[in-house]
Design a protein around this motif. Structure first.
Motif, PDB file in Angstrom:
ATOM      1  N   SER A  57      -8.274  -7.606  14.788  1.00  0.00           N
ATOM      2  CA  SER A  57      -8.536  -9.030  14.562  1.00  0.00           C
ATOM      3  C   SER A  57      -7.328  -9.772  13.997  1.00  0.00           C
ATOM      4  N   LYS A  58      -6.278  -9.023  13.617  1.00  0.00           N
ATOM      5  CA  LYS A  58      -5.061  -9.662  13.115  1.00  0.00           C
ATOM      6  C   LYS A  58      -3.964  -9.709  14.179  1.00  0.00           C
ATOM      7  N   SER A  59      -4.252  -9.188  15.359  1.00  0.00           N
ATOM      8  CA  SER A  59      -3.244  -9.161  16.417  1.00  0.00           C
ATOM      9  C   SER A  59      -3.016 -10.563  16.977  1.00  0.00           C
ATOM     10  N   THR A  60      -1.844 -10.746  17.569  1.00  0.00           N
ATOM     11  CA  THR A  60      -1.511 -12.038  18.169  1.00  0.00           C
ATOM     12  C   THR A  60      -2.505 -12.414  19.263  1.00  0.00           C
ATOM     13  N   THR A  61      -2.900 -11.429  20.073  1.00  0.00           N
ATOM     14  CA  THR A  61      -3.840 -11.697  21.161  1.00  0.00           C
ATOM     15  C   THR A  61      -5.187 -12.157  20.630  1.00  0.00           C
ATOM     16  N   TYR A  62      -5.695 -11.478  19.620  1.00  0.00           N
ATOM     17  CA  TYR A  62      -7.007 -11.840  19.063  1.00  0.00           C
ATOM     18  C   TYR A  62      -6.948 -13.235  18.441  1.00  0.00           C
ATOM     19  N   VAL A  63      -5.973 -13.445  17.567  1.00  0.00           N
ATOM     20  CA  VAL A  63      -5.892 -14.724  16.857  1.00  0.00           C
ATOM     21  C   VAL A  63      -5.690 -15.884  17.839  1.00  0.00           C
ATOM     22  N   GLY A  64      -4.789 -15.692  18.808  1.00  0.00           N
ATOM     23  CA  GLY A  64      -4.512 -16.760  19.759  1.00  0.00           C
ATOM     24  C   GLY A  64      -5.700 -17.086  20.647  1.00  0.00           C
ATOM     25  N   THR A  65      -6.353 -16.046  21.176  1.00  0.00           N
ATOM     26  CA  THR A  65      -7.501 -16.270  22.060  1.00  0.00           C
ATOM     27  C   THR A  65      -8.661 -16.886  21.298  1.00  0.00           C
ATOM     28  N   HIS A  66      -8.927 -16.385  20.093  1.00  0.00           N
ATOM     29  CA  HIS A  66     -10.008 -16.938  19.264  1.00  0.00           C
ATOM     30  C   HIS A  66      -9.777 -18.419  18.999  1.00  0.00           C
ATOM     31  N   TYR A  67      -8.529 -18.784  18.676  1.00  0.00           N
ATOM     32  CA  TYR A  67      -8.233 -20.179  18.378  1.00  0.00           C
ATOM     33  C   TYR A  67      -8.364 -21.056  19.619  1.00  0.00           C
ATOM     34  N   GLU A  68      -7.931 -20.555  20.772  1.00  0.00           N
ATOM     35  CA  GLU A  68      -8.034 -21.342  21.997  1.00  0.00           C
ATOM     36  C   GLU A  68      -9.487 -21.661  22.331  1.00  0.00           C
ATOM     37  N   TYR A  69     -10.368 -20.686  22.197  1.00  0.00           N
ATOM     38  CA  TYR A  69     -11.789 -20.945  22.444  1.00  0.00           C
ATOM     39  C   TYR A  69     -12.368 -21.878  21.373  1.00  0.00           C
ATOM     40  N   THR A  70     -11.894 -21.748  20.141  1.00  0.00           N
ATOM     41  CA  THR A  70     -12.354 -22.634  19.073  1.00  0.00           C
ATOM     42  C   THR A  70     -11.958 -24.075  19.363  1.00  0.00           C
ATOM     43  N   VAL A  71     -10.720 -24.268  19.807  1.00  0.00           N
ATOM     44  CA  VAL A  71     -10.244 -25.610  20.161  1.00  0.00           C
ATOM     45  C   VAL A  71     -11.030 -26.153  21.348  1.00  0.00           C
ATOM     46  N   GLU A  72     -11.291 -25.300  22.317  1.00  0.00           N
ATOM     47  CA  GLU A  72     -12.083 -25.722  23.478  1.00  0.00           C
ATOM     48  C   GLU A  72     -13.437 -26.277  23.033  1.00  0.00           C
ATOM     49  N   ASN A  73     -14.125 -25.548  22.172  1.00  0.00           N
ATOM     50  CA  ASN A  73     -15.430 -26.004  21.684  1.00  0.00           C
ATOM     51  C   ASN A  73     -15.311 -27.310  20.914  1.00  0.00           C
ATOM     52  N   ALA A  74     -14.269 -27.413  20.083  1.00  0.00           N
ATOM     53  CA  ALA A  74     -14.095 -28.599  19.241  1.00  0.00           C
ATOM     54  C   ALA A  74     -13.837 -29.843  20.083  1.00  0.00           C
ATOM     55  N   LEU A  75     -12.948 -29.737  21.067  1.00  0.00           N
ATOM     56  CA  LEU A  75     -12.611 -30.906  21.886  1.00  0.00           C
ATOM     57  C   LEU A  75     -13.730 -31.276  22.844  1.00  0.00           C
ATOM     58  N   GLU A  76     -14.546 -30.310  23.216  1.00  0.00           N
ATOM     59  CA  GLU A  76     -15.697 -30.648  24.066  1.00  0.00           C
ATOM     60  C   GLU A  76     -16.716 -31.491  23.306  1.00  0.00           C
ATOM     61  N   ARG A  77     -16.720 -31.400  21.976  1.00  0.00           N
ATOM     62  CA  ARG A  77     -17.587 -32.287  21.188  1.00  0.00           C
ATOM     63  C   ARG A  77     -17.136 -33.736  21.309  1.00  0.00           C
ATOM     64  N   LEU A  78     -15.879 -33.944  21.688  1.00  0.00           N
ATOM     65  CA  LEU A  78     -15.363 -35.298  21.889  1.00  0.00           C
ATOM     66  C   LEU A  78     -15.501 -35.740  23.349  1.00  0.00           C
ATOM     67  N   GLY A  79     -16.212 -34.953  24.138  1.00  0.00           N
ATOM     68  CA  GLY A  79     -16.506 -35.352  25.506  1.00  0.00           C
ATOM     69  C   GLY A  79     -15.652 -34.716  26.575  1.00  0.00           C
ATOM     70  N   MET A  80     -14.692 -33.877  26.198  1.00  0.00           N
ATOM     71  CA  MET A  80     -13.861 -33.230  27.198  1.00  0.00           C
ATOM     72  C   MET A  80     -14.609 -32.079  27.866  1.00  0.00           C
ATOM     73  N   SER A  81     -14.247 -31.803  29.105  1.00  0.00           N
ATOM     74  CA  SER A  81     -14.745 -30.638  29.836  1.00  0.00           C
ATOM     75  C   SER A  81     -13.540 -29.748  30.094  1.00  0.00           C
ATOM     76  N   LEU A  82     -13.498 -28.568  29.462  1.00  0.00           N
ATOM     77  CA  LEU A  82     -12.288 -27.767  29.446  1.00  0.00           C
ATOM     78  C   LEU A  82     -12.524 -26.349  29.939  1.00  0.00           C
ATOM     79  N   LYS A  83     -11.430 -25.732  30.377  1.00  0.00           N
ATOM     80  CA  LYS A  83     -11.453 -24.337  30.786  1.00  0.00           C
ATOM     81  C   LYS A  83     -10.200 -23.657  30.251  1.00  0.00           C
ATOM     82  N   ARG A  84     -10.378 -22.524  29.604  1.00  0.00           N
ATOM     83  CA  ARG A  84      -9.233 -21.754  29.114  1.00  0.00           C
ATOM     84  C   ARG A  84      -8.621 -21.015  30.295  1.00  0.00           C
ATOM     85  N   ILE A  85      -7.278 -21.118  30.431  1.00  0.00           N
ATOM     86  CA  ILE A  85      -6.621 -20.444  31.541  1.00  0.00           C
ATOM     87  C   ILE A  85      -5.736 -19.298  31.068  1.00  0.00           C
TER      88      ILE A  85
END
Length: 229
Positions: A57-85
Protein backbone atom coordinates in the motif's frame (compact mmCIF):
# COMPACT_ATOMS: atom_id res chain seq x y z
CA UNK A 1 -2.75 36.14 -17.46
CA UNK A 2 -5.18 35.65 -14.64
CA UNK A 3 -7.48 38.48 -13.71
CA UNK A 4 -7.01 40.45 -10.53
CA UNK A 5 -7.47 38.55 -7.20
CA UNK A 6 -11.15 39.46 -7.18
CA UNK A 7 -11.55 36.75 -9.79
CA UNK A 8 -11.04 34.18 -7.05
CA UNK A 9 -13.44 35.49 -4.42
CA UNK A 10 -15.84 32.83 -3.29
CA UNK A 11 -19.14 34.14 -4.58
CA UNK A 12 -19.05 36.16 -7.81
CA UNK A 13 -22.24 36.87 -9.73
CA UNK A 14 -22.36 35.22 -13.14
CA UNK A 15 -22.16 37.67 -16.03
CA UNK A 16 -23.64 35.70 -18.87
CA UNK A 17 -27.14 34.46 -19.59
CA UNK A 18 -27.83 30.78 -19.07
CA UNK A 19 -26.96 28.56 -22.02
CA UNK A 20 -28.92 25.38 -22.42
CA UNK A 21 -27.42 22.40 -20.62
CA UNK A 22 -27.06 19.72 -23.26
CA UNK A 23 -25.21 16.70 -24.51
CA UNK A 24 -23.56 16.44 -27.89
CA UNK A 25 -23.43 13.58 -30.36
CA UNK A 26 -19.74 14.26 -30.90
CA UNK A 27 -18.95 13.44 -27.26
CA UNK A 28 -20.97 10.24 -27.47
CA UNK A 29 -18.74 9.11 -30.34
CA UNK A 30 -15.46 9.66 -28.47
CA UNK A 31 -13.14 6.67 -28.61
CA UNK A 32 -11.30 6.11 -25.33
CA UNK A 33 -7.90 4.42 -25.28
CA UNK A 34 -7.95 0.79 -24.26
CA UNK A 35 -7.53 0.36 -20.51
CA UNK A 36 -4.04 -0.45 -19.32
CA UNK A 37 -5.49 -1.95 -16.13
CA UNK A 38 -7.76 -4.89 -17.07
CA UNK A 39 -7.95 -6.09 -13.45
CA UNK A 40 -9.82 -3.06 -12.11
CA UNK A 41 -12.01 -0.20 -13.34
CA UNK A 42 -12.91 1.80 -10.22
CA UNK A 43 -11.78 2.26 -6.63
CA UNK A 44 -13.63 -0.74 -5.10
CA UNK A 45 -12.37 -3.13 -7.77
CA UNK A 46 -8.84 -1.77 -7.40
CA UNK A 47 -8.91 -2.23 -3.62
CA UNK A 48 -10.13 -5.79 -4.09
CA UNK A 49 -7.40 -6.50 -6.66
CA UNK A 50 -4.67 -4.91 -4.52
CA UNK A 51 -5.75 -6.97 -1.52
CA UNK A 52 -5.87 -10.16 -3.55
CA UNK A 53 -2.32 -9.83 -4.86
CA UNK A 54 -1.07 -8.32 -1.57
CA UNK A 55 0.12 -5.12 -3.23
CA UNK A 56 2.25 -2.91 -1.00
CA UNK A 57 0.00 0.00 0.00
CA UNK A 58 3.05 2.29 0.14
CA UNK A 59 4.22 1.48 -3.38
CA UNK A 60 4.14 4.08 -6.13
CA UNK A 61 1.66 1.98 -8.12
CA UNK A 62 -0.77 1.60 -5.23
CA UNK A 63 -0.63 5.23 -4.11
CA UNK A 64 -0.88 6.61 -7.65
CA UNK A 65 -3.73 4.36 -8.77
CA UNK A 66 -5.68 4.90 -5.53
CA UNK A 67 -5.37 8.67 -5.92
CA UNK A 68 -6.41 8.62 -9.58
CA UNK A 69 -9.62 6.75 -8.76
CA UNK A 70 -10.20 9.08 -5.79
CA UNK A 71 -9.87 12.12 -8.07
CA UNK A 72 -12.17 10.49 -10.60
CA UNK A 73 -14.88 10.07 -7.96
CA UNK A 74 -14.38 13.60 -6.63
CA UNK A 75 -14.60 15.34 -10.02
CA UNK A 76 -17.62 13.29 -11.04
CA UNK A 77 -19.44 14.93 -8.12
CA UNK A 78 -18.94 18.17 -10.07
CA UNK A 79 -20.68 16.65 -13.09
CA UNK A 80 -17.75 15.24 -15.05
CA UNK A 81 -17.90 11.81 -16.69
CA UNK A 82 -14.41 10.33 -16.50
CA UNK A 83 -12.44 7.21 -17.30
CA UNK A 84 -9.03 6.30 -15.91
CA UNK A 85 -6.64 5.35 -18.70
CA UNK A 86 -3.17 5.12 -17.09
CA UNK A 87 -0.27 3.63 -19.01
CA UNK A 88 3.24 4.83 -19.79
CA UNK A 89 2.58 6.33 -23.23
CA UNK A 90 -0.24 8.66 -22.29
CA UNK A 91 1.72 11.94 -22.07
CA UNK A 92 0.95 11.99 -18.36
CA UNK A 93 -2.82 11.82 -18.87
CA UNK A 94 -4.48 9.81 -16.10
CA UNK A 95 -8.17 10.58 -16.69
CA UNK A 96 -10.16 11.45 -19.79
CA UNK A 97 -13.78 12.44 -20.11
CA UNK A 98 -16.40 15.08 -20.71
CA UNK A 99 -17.96 17.85 -18.64
CA UNK A 100 -21.35 19.38 -19.48
CA UNK A 101 -21.39 22.90 -18.05
CA UNK A 102 -24.27 25.41 -18.12
CA UNK A 103 -22.10 28.12 -19.69
CA UNK A 104 -21.72 26.34 -23.04
CA UNK A 105 -24.17 24.36 -25.18
CA UNK A 106 -21.69 21.53 -25.76
CA UNK A 107 -19.84 19.51 -23.10
CA UNK A 108 -16.20 20.30 -22.65
CA UNK A 109 -13.75 17.46 -23.15
CA UNK A 110 -11.34 17.11 -20.23
CA UNK A 111 -7.91 15.58 -19.81
CA UNK A 112 -6.44 15.30 -16.33
CA UNK A 113 -3.02 14.71 -14.80
CA UNK A 114 -2.94 13.55 -11.17
CA UNK A 115 0.02 14.08 -8.84
CA UNK A 116 -0.57 11.62 -6.03
CA UNK A 117 2.21 12.41 -3.61
CA UNK A 118 1.65 15.27 -1.19
CA UNK A 119 4.50 17.49 -2.30
CA UNK A 120 4.55 21.01 -3.72
CA UNK A 121 3.81 21.26 -7.44
CA UNK A 122 6.38 23.17 -9.46
CA UNK A 123 5.55 25.55 -12.33
CA UNK A 124 7.39 23.17 -14.68
CA UNK A 125 4.76 20.51 -13.91
CA UNK A 126 2.02 22.93 -14.86
CA UNK A 127 3.83 23.52 -18.16
CA UNK A 128 4.08 19.76 -18.69
CA UNK A 129 0.29 19.71 -18.85
CA UNK A 130 0.61 21.55 -22.17
CA UNK A 131 2.22 18.44 -23.63
CA UNK A 132 -0.91 16.47 -22.79
CA UNK A 133 -2.88 18.58 -25.29
CA UNK A 134 -0.42 17.69 -28.04
CA UNK A 135 -0.33 13.98 -27.22
CA UNK A 136 -4.00 13.54 -26.36
CA UNK A 137 -6.19 10.98 -28.18
CA UNK A 138 -7.80 12.28 -31.36
CA UNK A 139 -11.14 13.13 -29.76
CA UNK A 140 -9.46 15.38 -27.21
CA UNK A 141 -7.66 17.63 -29.66
CA UNK A 142 -8.79 20.96 -31.01
CA UNK A 143 -11.29 23.38 -29.45
CA UNK A 144 -13.50 22.59 -26.48
CA UNK A 145 -10.82 20.79 -24.46
CA UNK A 146 -9.85 21.62 -20.85
CA UNK A 147 -6.73 20.32 -19.11
CA UNK A 148 -6.62 19.98 -15.31
CA UNK A 149 -3.65 19.40 -13.03
CA UNK A 150 -4.71 17.79 -9.73
CA UNK A 151 -2.61 17.47 -6.57
CA UNK A 152 -2.83 17.46 -2.79
CA UNK A 153 -1.26 20.90 -2.36
CA UNK A 154 -2.59 24.41 -2.96
CA UNK A 155 -1.50 26.11 -6.16
CA UNK A 156 1.58 28.24 -5.56
CA UNK A 157 2.07 31.69 -7.05
CA UNK A 158 4.49 30.14 -9.54
CA UNK A 159 1.92 27.57 -10.66
CA UNK A 160 -0.76 30.23 -11.03
CA UNK A 161 1.57 32.35 -13.12
CA UNK A 162 2.50 29.37 -15.32
CA UNK A 163 -1.18 28.63 -15.95
CA UNK A 164 -1.91 32.29 -16.59
CA UNK A 165 0.82 32.55 -19.21
CA UNK A 166 -0.29 29.45 -21.07
CA UNK A 167 -2.11 29.65 -24.39
CA UNK A 168 -3.87 26.39 -23.51
CA UNK A 169 -7.15 26.21 -21.50
CA UNK A 170 -5.96 24.79 -18.20
CA UNK A 171 -6.86 24.69 -14.52
CA UNK A 172 -5.69 23.44 -11.16
CA UNK A 173 -7.51 21.35 -8.55
CA UNK A 174 -6.52 20.62 -4.97
CA UNK A 175 -8.00 17.22 -4.10
CA UNK A 176 -7.07 15.60 -0.81
CA UNK A 177 -6.39 11.90 -0.37
CA UNK A 178 -9.86 11.71 1.21
CA UNK A 179 -11.48 12.96 -2.02
CA UNK A 180 -12.42 16.43 -0.80
CA UNK A 181 -11.89 19.19 -3.36
CA UNK A 182 -10.55 22.23 -1.53
CA UNK A 183 -9.42 24.48 -4.38
CA UNK A 184 -10.25 24.87 -8.05
CA UNK A 185 -9.09 27.58 -10.43
CA UNK A 186 -8.49 28.05 -14.14
CA UNK A 187 -6.90 30.51 -16.54
CA UNK A 188 -8.45 33.02 -18.90
CA UNK A 189 -8.13 30.64 -21.86
CA UNK A 190 -10.29 28.12 -20.01
CA UNK A 191 -12.94 30.79 -19.50
CA UNK A 192 -12.87 31.57 -23.21
CA UNK A 193 -13.23 27.88 -23.99
CA UNK A 194 -16.43 27.57 -21.96
CA UNK A 195 -16.04 28.38 -18.25
CA UNK A 196 -16.91 32.08 -18.39
CA UNK A 197 -19.47 32.96 -15.72
CA UNK A 198 -18.88 29.91 -13.52
CA UNK A 199 -17.96 30.73 -9.92
CA UNK A 200 -16.05 28.76 -7.33
CA UNK A 201 -17.44 28.78 -3.79
CA UNK A 202 -17.06 26.73 -0.63
CA UNK A 203 -19.59 24.76 1.38
CA UNK A 204 -19.28 22.85 4.63
CA UNK A 205 -18.37 19.25 3.90
CA UNK A 206 -19.30 17.94 7.35
CA UNK A 207 -17.11 15.92 9.66
CA UNK A 208 -15.62 16.69 13.04
CA UNK A 209 -13.34 19.43 11.74
CA UNK A 210 -16.12 21.34 9.98
CA UNK A 211 -14.08 21.40 6.77
CA UNK A 212 -15.25 23.17 3.65
CA UNK A 213 -15.31 21.81 0.11
CA UNK A 214 -15.51 23.42 -3.32
CA UNK A 215 -18.90 23.97 -4.90
CA UNK A 216 -19.37 25.37 -8.40
CA UNK A 217 -21.98 28.05 -8.92
CA UNK A 218 -23.99 29.24 -11.89
CA UNK A 219 -26.14 32.31 -11.31
CA UNK A 220 -25.71 31.81 -7.58
CA UNK A 221 -26.90 28.20 -7.53
CA UNK A 222 -24.72 25.07 -7.29
CA UNK A 223 -24.32 22.86 -10.32
CA UNK A 224 -24.77 20.06 -10.83
CA UNK A 225 -27.68 20.13 -8.38
CA UNK A 226 -26.69 19.40 -4.79
CA UNK A 227 -28.55 16.25 -3.72
CA UNK A 228 -28.70 17.61 -0.18
CA UNK A 229 -30.53 20.76 -1.23
Amino acid sequence: MFRQPSQWRLLRRAKQSLCKYSTNAATEDLVYPESQSPNHHDLPSFLEYASRIEMDSKSTTYVGTHYEYTVENALERLGMSLKRIGGKSDYGIDLLGTWPVPSTPQPLKVLIQCKAFARKIEPSQARELEGAFVGAPTGWRGPGVLGLLVSQKSATVGVREALGRSRWPMGYVLCGADGKILQMLWNRRAEQEGLEGIDVGLKYAGGDRNEKEVVLLWKGSPFPGDPQD
